[in-house]
Design a protein around this motif. Structure first.
Motif, PDB file in Angstrom:
ATOM      1  N   ASP A   1      -6.343  -6.989   0.703  1.00 47.46           N
ATOM      2  CA  ASP A   1      -6.405  -7.808   1.670  1.00 47.46           C
ATOM      3  C   ASP A   1      -8.594  -7.544   1.671  1.00 47.46           C
ATOM      4  O   ASP A   1      -8.240  -6.833   2.618  1.00 47.46           O
ATOM      5  N   PRO A   2      -8.942  -8.673   1.487  1.00 52.64           N
ATOM      6  CA  PRO A   2     -10.346  -8.897   0.804  1.00 52.64           C
ATOM      7  C   PRO A   2     -11.065  -9.106   1.793  1.00 52.64           C
ATOM      8  O   PRO A   2     -12.558  -9.095   2.949  1.00 52.64           O
ATOM      9  N   SER A   3      -9.528  -9.790   3.087  1.00 52.21           N
ATOM     10  CA  SER A   3     -10.091  -9.945   4.696  1.00 52.21           C
ATOM     11  C   SER A   3     -10.480  -9.033   5.256  1.00 52.21           C
ATOM     12  O   SER A   3     -11.762  -9.204   6.462  1.00 52.21           O
ATOM     13  N   VAL A   4     -10.773  -7.686   4.904  1.00 49.41           N
ATOM     14  CA  VAL A   4     -11.274  -6.314   5.395  1.00 49.41           C
ATOM     15  C   VAL A   4     -12.783  -6.129   4.450  1.00 49.41           C
ATOM     16  O   VAL A   4     -12.660  -4.372   4.846  1.00 49.41           O
ATOM     17  N   GLU A   5     -12.740  -6.513   3.929  1.00 54.55           N
ATOM     18  CA  GLU A   5     -13.622  -5.716   3.516  1.00 54.55           C
ATOM     19  C   GLU A   5     -15.378  -5.623   4.146  1.00 54.55           C
ATOM     20  O   GLU A   5     -16.280  -4.867   2.735  1.00 54.55           O
ATOM     21  N   THR A   6     -15.792  -6.180   5.246  1.00 53.35           N
ATOM     22  CA  THR A   6     -16.767  -5.234   5.511  1.00 53.35           C
ATOM     23  C   THR A   6     -16.531  -4.750   6.005  1.00 53.35           C
ATOM     24  O   THR A   6     -17.592  -3.346   7.006  1.00 53.35           O
ATOM     25  N   LEU A   7     -15.435  -4.167   6.626  1.00 55.20           N
ATOM     26  CA  LEU A   7     -14.288  -2.472   7.733  1.00 55.20           C
ATOM     27  C   LEU A   7     -15.480  -1.671   7.672  1.00 55.20           C
ATOM     28  O   LEU A   7     -15.816  -0.889   8.151  1.00 55.20           O
ATOM     29  N   PRO A   8     -15.601  -1.643   5.761  1.00 56.18           N
ATOM     30  CA  PRO A   8     -16.151   0.040   5.938  1.00 56.18           C
ATOM     31  C   PRO A   8     -17.932  -0.279   6.716  1.00 56.18           C
ATOM     32  O   PRO A   8     -18.294   1.382   6.827  1.00 56.18           O
ATOM     33  N   LEU A   9     -18.756  -1.195   6.384  1.00 53.18           N
ATOM     34  CA  LEU A   9     -19.878  -1.714   7.558  1.00 53.18           C
ATOM     35  C   LEU A   9     -19.839  -0.789   8.656  1.00 53.18           C
ATOM     36  O   LEU A   9     -20.665  -0.732   9.490  1.00 53.18           O
TER      37      LEU A   9
ATOM     38  N   PRO B   1     -19.186   3.082  -0.788  1.00 52.81           N
ATOM     39  CA  PRO B   1     -18.513   4.118  -1.611  1.00 52.81           C
ATOM     40  C   PRO B   1     -17.349   4.244  -1.063  1.00 52.81           C
ATOM     41  O   PRO B   1     -16.949   4.171   0.602  1.00 52.81           O
ATOM     42  N   LEU B   2     -15.892   3.872  -1.509  1.00 48.10           N
ATOM     43  CA  LEU B   2     -15.075   3.391  -0.941  1.00 48.10           C
ATOM     44  C   LEU B   2     -14.375   4.655  -2.190  1.00 48.10           C
ATOM     45  O   LEU B   2     -14.328   5.037  -3.010  1.00 48.10           O
ATOM     46  N   SER B   3     -12.721   5.203  -1.147  1.00 44.01           N
ATOM     47  CA  SER B   3     -11.989   6.117  -1.853  1.00 44.01           C
ATOM     48  C   SER B   3     -10.912   5.391  -2.599  1.00 44.01           C
ATOM     49  O   SER B   3     -11.339   4.224  -2.112  1.00 44.01           O
ATOM     50  N   ALA B   4     -10.063   5.773  -3.267  1.00 39.85           N
ATOM     51  CA  ALA B   4      -9.160   5.097  -3.927  1.00 39.85           C
ATOM     52  C   ALA B   4      -8.524   4.347  -3.286  1.00 39.85           C
ATOM     53  O   ALA B   4      -8.052   3.390  -3.126  1.00 39.85           O
ATOM     54  N   ALA B   5      -7.807   4.833  -2.055  1.00 39.32           N
ATOM     55  CA  ALA B   5      -7.002   4.223  -1.042  1.00 39.32           C
ATOM     56  C   ALA B   5      -7.569   3.594  -0.900  1.00 39.32           C
ATOM     57  O   ALA B   5      -6.930   2.184  -0.364  1.00 39.32           O
ATOM     58  N   ALA B   6      -9.113   2.791  -0.073  1.00 41.19           N
ATOM     59  CA  ALA B   6      -9.615   2.388   0.154  1.00 41.19           C
ATOM     60  C   ALA B   6      -9.559   0.666  -0.301  1.00 41.19           C
ATOM     61  O   ALA B   6      -9.841   0.221  -0.066  1.00 41.19           O
ATOM     62  N   ARG B   7      -9.493   1.836  -1.899  1.00 41.59           N
ATOM     63  CA  ARG B   7      -9.911   0.253  -2.896  1.00 41.59           C
ATOM     64  C   ARG B   7      -9.137   0.002  -3.060  1.00 41.59           C
ATOM     65  O   ARG B   7      -8.735  -1.582  -2.984  1.00 41.59           O
ATOM     66  N   ARG B   8      -7.672   0.436  -2.823  1.00 42.59           N
ATOM     67  CA  ARG B   8      -6.309  -0.393  -3.271  1.00 42.59           C
ATOM     68  C   ARG B   8      -5.829  -1.224  -1.876  1.00 42.59           C
ATOM     69  O   ARG B   8      -5.424  -2.173  -1.920  1.00 42.59           O
ATOM     70  N   TRP B   9      -6.437  -0.470  -0.983  1.00 39.22           N
ATOM     71  CA  TRP B   9      -5.874  -1.741   0.520  1.00 39.22           C
ATOM     72  C   TRP B   9      -6.961  -2.994   0.608  1.00 39.22           C
ATOM     73  O   TRP B   9      -6.399  -4.178   0.120  1.00 39.22           O
ATOM     74  N   LEU B  10      -8.532  -3.085   0.097  1.00 36.56           N
ATOM     75  CA  LEU B  10      -9.182  -3.827   0.171  1.00 36.56           C
ATOM     76  C   LEU B  10      -9.133  -4.861  -0.781  1.00 36.56           C
ATOM     77  O   LEU B  10      -8.850  -5.985  -0.837  1.00 36.56           O
ATOM     78  N   ALA B  11      -8.061  -4.327  -2.502  1.00 34.23           N
ATOM     79  CA  ALA B  11      -7.755  -5.552  -2.874  1.00 34.23           C
ATOM     80  C   ALA B  11      -6.620  -5.778  -2.673  1.00 34.23           C
ATOM     81  O   ALA B  11      -6.576  -7.355  -3.016  1.00 34.23           O
TER      82      ALA B  11
ATOM     83  N   LEU C   1       0.713  -1.240   0.625  1.00 34.29           N
ATOM     84  CA  LEU C   1      -0.027   0.197   0.280  1.00 34.29           C
ATOM     85  C   LEU C   1       0.785   1.051   0.173  1.00 34.29           C
ATOM     86  O   LEU C   1       1.705   0.923   0.733  1.00 34.29           O
ATOM     87  N   PRO C   2       0.988   1.897  -0.846  1.00 35.85           N
ATOM     88  CA  PRO C   2       1.364   3.377  -0.627  1.00 35.85           C
ATOM     89  C   PRO C   2       1.652   4.372   0.256  1.00 35.85           C
ATOM     90  O   PRO C   2       0.428   4.554   0.528  1.00 35.85           O
TER      91      PRO C   2
END
Length: 322
Positions: free
Chosen positions: A253-261, A241-251, A179-180
């Motif tokens: 590490d998919p294990s945190v896909e529900t964190l935005p909820l 809705p996800l920011s570009a930074a959040a999308r890169r993180w989830l891509a 992650l940058p």
């Protein structure tokens, strides 16, 4: 520096608005509400190490202390009329106080709100108590108890940024190595400097049915609307809705896909509205689901399967943060 010198140096500012007749400097402030307004009041406590990391810059603490309260007014479609500040300080550090006051007063000036009073005390732990007062026309106050079956559920901004930003502080080993650095800084900034959506809230007061700000996690805060309104909801996880930074993180590490909820501190507005009013939104917002008559919250993934949320949101009395 004694208490009164501290107040004069860092917090006594000239304040001239139609609703504030007397601000800092007397036993009480004097406010004059508009004749056609009701008064809205909200208080938040922020404790170092609980509501913000211990290494948070004082300017950011000052900003966030006010922002989270203004967000409560935004969620009800109100305009700020004044704010009080209570400070419990381990020490009267001039550099810390100057930074804190700068962050607080800068945001206050941006939204035209005056600091009208408060108190300072010595304390072993840094604690802040902010009370904000707002005004709104009685028939334009947004509440939690007016969601209706068939309503769309929508949210401003992006979700999960603050929760991911908190992980960069509390669990740096959980951050994907790829992650940058710019993404990490962006997410931390969203944690430290939330944007109160006051303008959006005042627009929504004209037609939205129910609203709340996302402070303890979208799933938990939506649950407050559902309970108050006596309805249920269905949400599309892929629509969040996800920011570009959040999308890169989830891509990475998919294990945190529900964190935005479930992560708190986003301070976006979550609201319901009739489908025919969707075109009245004149600011960026994303429809993420709908209200239904059956009780309960159902979250579906891209395959249409129900998602089990291990934890619904932030709880002040849970054993430590995630």
């Amino acid at each position: 520096m004694n208490e009164f010198a501290l107040i004069r140096r860092y917090f006594a500012r000239d304040c001239a608005t139609p609703s504030v007749l007397l601000g800092v400097g007397d036993d009480c402030a004097i406010l004059k509400p508009a004749p056609d307004e009701v008064l809205l009041v909200s208080t938040d406590l922020l404790v170092a190490g609980r509501h913000f990391p211990l290494n948070t810059a004082p300017e950011d603490i000052g900003h966030k202390a006010l922002a989270v309260n203004l967000s409560d007014l935004a969620a009800m479609g109100a305009q700020p009329r004044g704010v009080t500040l209570g400070l419990a300080l381990p020490e009267a550090d001039p550099d810390w106080l100057a930074g804190f006051a700068e962050g607080f007063h800068r945001l206050a000036a941006e939204f035209g709100v005056c600091l009208i009073g408060g108190d300072t005390v010595a304390s072993p732990q840094l604690t802040l108590a902010v009370t904000v007062l707002g005004g709104a026309q009685p028939d334009r106050v947004l509440r939690r108890d007016a969601a209706r079956p068939g309503d769309l559920i929508a949210v401003t901004g992006t979700l999960g940024d603050a929760g991911l930003g908190l992980r960069t502080v509390l669990s740096p080993d959980s951050v994907p190595a790829e992650l940058p650095l710019a993404d990490r800084d962006y997410l931390r900034g969203r944690l430290d400097r939330p944007t109160p959506r006051l303008a959006e809230g005042q627009v929504l007061a004209g037609f939205a049915h129910a609203a709340i700000d996302v402070s303890d996690g979208l799933a938990q805060d939506l649950g407050h609307i559902l309970a108050a309104s006596g309805v249920g909801a269905e949400i599309d996880l892929a629509a969040l809705p996800l920011s570009a930074a959040a999308r890169r993180w989830l891509a990475l590490d998919p294990s945190v896909e529900t964190l935005p909820l479930t992560a708190g501190d986003d301070y976006e507005l979550l609201f319901t509205l009739a489908p025919e009013d969707r075109d009245r939104l004149d600011f960026p917002a994303t429809v993420i689901g709908s209200i239904r008559a059956e009780p309960g919250l159902v979250v579906r993934n891209r395959a249409g399967q129900a998602v089990d949320l291990a934890r619904g949101g932030f709880d002040h009395f849970a054993v430590g943060p995630d």
